[in-house]
Design an enzyme around this catalytic site. Structure first.
Site, PDB file in Angstrom:
ATOM      1  N   HIS A   1     -94.229  34.842 -70.262  1.00 49.47           N
ATOM      2  CA  HIS A   1     -94.322  35.255 -68.856  1.00 49.47           C
ATOM      3  C   HIS A   1     -95.307  36.402 -68.664  1.00 49.47           C
ATOM      4  O   HIS A   1     -95.830  36.593 -67.572  1.00 49.47           O
ATOM      5  CB  HIS A   1     -92.948  35.648 -68.326  1.00 49.47           C
TER       6      HIS A   1
ATOM      7  N   GLU B   1     -85.436  24.611 -72.769  1.00 51.50           N
ATOM      8  CA  GLU B   1     -85.501  25.245 -71.453  1.00 51.50           C
ATOM      9  C   GLU B   1     -86.182  24.295 -70.475  1.00 51.50           C
ATOM     10  O   GLU B   1     -87.403  24.324 -70.332  1.00 51.50           O
ATOM     11  CB  GLU B   1     -86.285  26.571 -71.526  1.00 51.50           C
TER      12      GLU B   1
ATOM     13  N   SER C   1     -93.143  37.520 -74.732  1.00 52.65           N
ATOM     14  CA  SER C   1     -92.800  36.614 -73.632  1.00 52.65           C
ATOM     15  C   SER C   1     -94.048  35.969 -73.058  1.00 52.65           C
ATOM     16  O   SER C   1     -95.014  36.651 -72.709  1.00 52.65           O
ATOM     17  CB  SER C   1     -92.077  37.361 -72.519  1.00 52.65           C
TER      18      SER C   1
ATOM     19  N   GLN D   1     -89.737  42.840 -69.317  1.00 54.17           N
ATOM     20  CA  GLN D   1     -89.209  42.045 -70.426  1.00 54.17           C
ATOM     21  C   GLN D   1     -88.389  42.921 -71.386  1.00 54.17           C
ATOM     22  O   GLN D   1     -87.383  42.478 -71.938  1.00 54.17           O
ATOM     23  CB  GLN D   1     -90.354  41.347 -71.177  1.00 54.17           C
TER      24      GLN D   1
ATOM     25  N   HIS E   1     -88.631  26.093 -67.959  1.00 54.80           N
ATOM     26  CA  HIS E   1     -89.787  26.934 -68.321  1.00 54.80           C
ATOM     27  C   HIS E   1     -91.036  26.068 -68.560  1.00 54.80           C
ATOM     28  O   HIS E   1     -91.075  25.274 -69.483  1.00 54.80           O
ATOM     29  CB  HIS E   1     -89.459  27.755 -69.564  1.00 54.80           C
TER      30      HIS E   1
HETATM   31 ZN   LIG Z   1     -89.333  31.343 -68.969  1.00 51.32          ZN
END
Ligand SMILES: [Zn+2]
Length: 276
Positions: A192, A242, A190, A164, A245
């Protein structure tokens, strides 16, 4: 040595799902070095969840110096849950002050691991891959989509702190910090990095309005996901829309959040803003 996801209810004997690398490692034995305050050891050496809450268990490989920890959330048994939630209490959760717990630098809001612009993860928090539950949920969703002639794939799943860092820095170089902050998370911020978030199919605004994006928006909650950064909520989530996401929350919670039409920030009554 790794520990995978685990769910527990009060009274359960905790059976850690420990995996070893390489898989054919000869010595697969560990011992408990720390058990958090919601667990206890019985006279057979088993770990029992004695009450609800979130706490950490740390284990050590018997001969090597490997130490691993897992944070486990213990939920009341269904019966007790029903008893407690019989009145309007549950309906009001989102209006109440959230219960925010910090465990080793991880933020749990009402028991949910939260990462956004306000709350970050430590640099060394590294689950190494998508959570098993999240991946299984994706597989289920992918199959269901296939039946509707929709092809879904994971374009980006787990991302480490260092990955990231590289991504964010490259965006800052390209677009400047202010713009980069609208679409890319700073390192540690993030979702993620949690192993619970994934980007599906096309990571680009051209994905909006495609049959795949529409299918995800309409159905992902059934498999435990929410669209984490919905359209028109930029001020609240801190990110542009998004459609690709998604965040794994488990079916029950994802459906609740979906039905309110709220972002996770609104649902939990928390902010998403960098401190500087
Ligand atoms: Zn994402």
């Amino acid at each position: 040595m790794n520990i995978r996801d685990l769910k527990a209810e009060t009274g359960d004997t905790i059976k850690l799902n420990v995996t070893y690398e390489p898989e054919n490692a000869t010595l697969k034995e560990y011992e408990y070095t720390k058990i958090g305050d919601i667990f206890m050891k019985d006279n057979k050496g088993n770990i029992i969840a004695k009450k609800d809450g979130i706490s950490k268990i740390t284990i050590k490989h018997k001969t090597q110096k490997l130490i691993k920890s897992i944070v486990i959330k213990v939920d009341a048994k269904k019966k007790e849950e029903v008893k407690e939630n019989n009145d309007v209490k549950e309906e009001n959760t989102s209006n109440n002050e959230p219960e925010i717990k910090n465990i080793d630098g991880l933020t749990y809001v009402n028991g949910i691991l939260i990462v956004n612009k306000t709350y970050s993860l430590p640099k060394d928090y590294d689950p190494g891959s998508l959570s098993v539950d999240a991946k299984n949920a994706f597989d289920e969703m992918q199959n269901a989509a296939k039946n509707d002639n929709i092809k879904l794939w994971i374009a980006s799943g787990y991302r480490s702190y260092s990955l990231q860092t590289n991504l964010y820095n490259s965006y800052v170089l390209k677009d400047g910090k202010t713009k980069a902050d609208t679409y890319s998370a700073r390192p540690g911020h993030s979702e993620h990095q949690t192993g619970f978030a994934m980007d599906l199919n096309i990571i680009d605004s051209s994905f909006e309005g495609t049959p795949e994006a529409i299918w995800i928006e309409k159905n992902c909650y059934k498999y435990g996901f929410i669209i984490r950064y919905p359209k028109g909520k930029e001020e609240i989530t801190g990110y542009k829309y998004e459609p690709w996401h998604v965040r794994y929350l488990g079916k029950e919670l994802a459906e609740k959040v979906y039905n309110t039409g709220k972002t996770l920030e609104e649902y939990l009554n928390i902010t998403s803003k960098y401190s500087e």
